[in-house]
Design an enzyme around this catalytic site. Structure first.
Site, short mmCIF file in Angstrom:
data_model
loop_
_atom_site.label_atom_id
_atom_site.label_comp_id
_atom_site.label_asym_id
_atom_site.label_seq_id
_atom_site.Cartn_x
_atom_site.Cartn_y
_atom_site.Cartn_z
N ASP A 13 0.82 -1.22 0.00
CA ASP A 13 0.00 0.00 0.00
C ASP A 13 0.85 1.27 0.00
OD1 ASP A 13 -2.28 -1.66 0.22
OD2 ASP A 13 -1.98 -1.77 2.38
N LYS A 16 2.09 2.14 -5.19
CA LYS A 16 2.77 1.65 -6.40
C LYS A 16 1.98 1.94 -7.65
CE LYS A 16 2.89 -2.50 -4.56
NZ LYS A 16 2.79 -2.31 -3.14
N LYS A 18 0.13 4.29 -8.67
CA LYS A 18 0.30 5.60 -9.28
C LYS A 18 1.64 5.70 -10.03
CE LYS A 18 1.53 10.13 -8.27
NZ LYS A 18 1.42 11.42 -7.65
N GLY A 40 -4.42 -4.14 -4.36
CA GLY A 40 -5.39 -3.23 -4.93
C GLY A 40 -4.67 -1.94 -5.28
N HIS A 41 -4.65 -1.61 -6.53
CA HIS A 41 -3.97 -0.38 -6.94
C HIS A 41 -5.01 0.67 -7.32
CE1 HIS A 41 -0.10 -2.72 -8.13
NE2 HIS A 41 -0.27 -2.61 -6.83
N THR A 42 -4.93 1.80 -6.66
CA THR A 42 -5.84 2.89 -6.99
C THR A 42 -5.09 3.88 -7.87
OG1 THR A 42 -6.85 2.61 -4.84
CG2 THR A 42 -7.37 4.65 -5.99
N GLN A 225 2.12 -5.96 -2.96
CA GLN A 225 2.51 -5.98 -1.55
C GLN A 225 3.88 -5.30 -1.35
OE1 GLN A 225 1.48 -9.43 -2.84
NE2 GLN A 225 -0.56 -8.62 -2.55
N THR A 301 -8.63 -3.08 -1.37
CA THR A 301 -9.19 -4.39 -1.67
C THR A 301 -10.27 -4.78 -0.67
OG1 THR A 301 -7.14 -5.13 -2.66
CG2 THR A 301 -8.60 -6.86 -1.88
N THR A 302 -9.98 -4.60 0.62
CA THR A 302 -10.92 -5.09 1.63
C THR A 302 -11.63 -3.96 2.36
OG1 THR A 302 -9.15 -5.09 3.26
CG2 THR A 302 -9.53 -7.16 2.08
N ARG A 306 -6.18 0.75 7.78
CA ARG A 306 -4.73 0.47 7.84
C ARG A 306 -4.15 1.02 9.13
NH1 ARG A 306 -3.89 2.56 1.77
NH2 ARG A 306 -4.82 0.77 0.71
N ASP A 334 2.71 14.76 0.83
CA ASP A 334 1.72 15.81 1.16
C ASP A 334 0.94 15.49 2.44
OD1 ASP A 334 0.84 13.70 -0.69
OD2 ASP A 334 -1.15 14.56 -0.39
N GLY A 416 0.49 14.08 -4.24
CA GLY A 416 -0.96 13.98 -4.35
C GLY A 416 -1.30 12.76 -5.18
P1 IMP Z 1 -2.99 -12.74 1.91
O1 IMP Z 1 -2.02 -12.18 0.94
O2 IMP Z 1 -4.42 -12.46 1.58
O3 IMP Z 1 -2.74 -14.19 2.21
O4 IMP Z 1 -2.76 -11.96 3.32
C1 IMP Z 1 -1.57 -12.13 4.08
C2 IMP Z 1 -1.15 -10.81 4.71
O5 IMP Z 1 -0.71 -9.92 3.68
C3 IMP Z 1 -2.27 -10.07 5.45
O6 IMP Z 1 -1.72 -9.39 6.57
C4 IMP Z 1 -2.76 -9.06 4.42
O7 IMP Z 1 -3.38 -7.93 5.02
C5 IMP Z 1 -1.45 -8.70 3.75
N1 IMP Z 1 -1.63 -8.21 2.38
C6 IMP Z 1 -1.89 -8.94 1.28
N2 IMP Z 1 -1.98 -8.14 0.20
C7 IMP Z 1 -1.75 -6.89 0.63
C8 IMP Z 1 -1.66 -5.64 -0.04
O8 IMP Z 1 -1.79 -5.50 -1.26
N3 IMP Z 1 -1.40 -4.57 0.76
C9 IMP Z 1 -1.20 -4.68 2.09
N4 IMP Z 1 -1.26 -5.83 2.75
C10 IMP Z 1 -1.53 -6.93 2.02
#
Ligand code: IMP
Length: 425
Positions: A13, A16, A18, A40-42, A225, A301-302, A306, A334, A416
């Protein structure tokens, strides 16, 4: 333009999407090489927001080829939904520019059930996975019972593989996790229902990357990640199930590492983490709330909140010694504007010792206390600064301090969320 990787240096997070989007216009091809739709890339382009989970954000640039390579675990349903959403915004997602390696493992419906069932059962030690089936899919890959994208052209093979996988999974569902068993026929039908739509995208991506290289075209390898979530080098077991470090770009795509000469680490100006696991610089006070609100630190993503904290130089030293980035892109500078004081963790104090790097184990990291240095903040809004010289002096000093601690210069400073809000140095 050189071949390059763009990868997260902290716990993911970092922003990346951007930077990948920004650099995509300078290459001919963008490749996702690990992870799945846990990422999840915004990306915001001219005020229009796009959230991408599996399709490389290079898709937002006309004519750029996008590859989902062998190192990725692909949820075919999410992939097709993402295609539909992009099409609705008139983005070309045809199989002439979007490719999936036949070796890419598919996330199957039972992987998602297993991921959630396992997490739900744990009272202690939850990893806080995204519940997308990522871990179970990589497990089946290593157990050599996974279904790969190329298998979809052979329905009998798919049925056989589902049978083998479900024999084990159903025993677990019934005997251990107390969830409904799954039927081979139903899973088979569900998966094969998308075969006709997915198969046109399945092409030999190793050959594609090799031939583009021979034509002098360049590729950007987009990581998901971050280093601290790497299955080997991260805070195990609170990690994801793949190698997130830039060096995996080669294995995850079948492209020689020797041809990749730039490694751009994405570094957030502070630190965030989603899910469980140690986080020495975490803030539990109003400054943490300030960073979360101003930085919009809610998972793409979820939607999960954070955890937020100060910048941690030990984490970045680890990134440097494992990945040796050629430069870094500092994001969300910023967000720090308005704070009187900004702290930087320069080392850890751990059981009477001073450490410059994270200890090898998560339990060790949990015992570390951050040693902070303090810097004065700045009050100005920097979101419209387009040149280094336009930044307030204290903001420049902060970036220079990070450069000194990381050991490499910041090639990009993001002020930004928009593509244009980036200072290049
Ligand atoms: P999994 O990748 O869904 O198996 O999750 C394993 C760990 O990696 C958890 O703590 C997730 O929150 C974290 N995680 C997986 N993908 C991301 C990401 O894109 N950003 C931040 N944390 C991530």
């Amino acid at each position: 333009m050189a071949n390059m990787t763009v990868f997260g240096s902290q716990w993911g997070d970092e922003g990346k999407g951007k930077i990948v989007d920004l650099l995509s216009s300078e290459v001919q091809c963008v490749v996702r090489y690990q992870g799945g739709n846990n990422a999840g890339h915004t990306v915001i382009v001219n005020g229009q927001k796009y959230v991408l989970h599996v399709i490389p954000s290079g898709i937002l640039h006309d004519g750029i080829l996008c590859v989902i390579s062998n190192g990725v675990v692909l949820d075919p349903f999410v992939f097709l939904t993402e295609i539909d959403n992009l099409n609705a915004k008139n983005i070309d997602t045809s199989p002439k520019r979007l490719f999936v390696s036949p070796k890419t493992h598919l996330i199957m419906p039972y992987h998602k059930v297993l991921d959630s069932a396992r997490e739900n059962m744990k009272s202690d030690g939850k990893i806080g996975t995204t519940g997308r089936g990522i871990g179970p899919c990589y497990e089946d890959k290593m157990a050599r019972i996974g279904v790969r994208a190329g298998d979809l052209s052979d329905p009998n093979l798919v049925r056989q593989k589902i049978e083998i996988a479900l024999k084990e999974k159903n025993a677990l569902f019934k005997g251990l996790y107390n969830v409904d068993e799954m039927s081979v026929e139903e899973v088979f039908k569900e998966v094969m229902s998308i075969a006709d739509r997915l198969l046109p995208y399945v092409q030999d991506t190793t050959e594609l990357l090799y031939s583009l290289h021979k034509q002098g075209k360049s590729a950007l390898f987009e990581g998901a990640q971050g280093v601290m979530l790497d299955i080997d080098h991260g805070t195990y077991p609170f990690v994801t199930s793949s190698n997130t470090i830039c060096n995996n770009a080669s294995v995850g795509s079948g492209f020689p590492s020797e041809y990749i000469n730039e490694h751009i680490a994405i570094v957030k100006a502070y630190t965030t983490r989603v899910g469980a696991g140690p986080f020495p610089t975490e803030l539990f006070d109003e400054t943490g709330d300030f960073l979360r609100e101003k930085g919009g630190e809610y998972g793409a993503t979820t939607g999960r909140t954070r955890r937020c904290g100060w910048f941690d130089a030990c984490v970045l030293r680890e990134c440097y010694r494992i990945c040796k980035p050629t430069t870094f892109a500092l994001t969300k500078l910023d967000v720090l504007g308005g704070l009187d004081e900004i702290k930087i963790c320069v080392a850890y104090s751990c059981e009477g010792k001073t450490l410059s790097y994270p200890p090898e184990s998560a339990a060790g990291l949990a015992k570390c206390e951050p040693i902070f240095e303090s810097m004065p903040g700045w009050k100005e809004d920097i979101s419209s600064c387009s040149k280094w010289e336009e930044l307030p002096e204290n903001a420049r000093k902060y970036v220079e301090k990070l450069e000194e601690l990381i050991g490499v210069k910041a090639g990009f400073v993001s002020v930004g969320p928009d593509r244009n809000q980036t200072i290049r140095r």
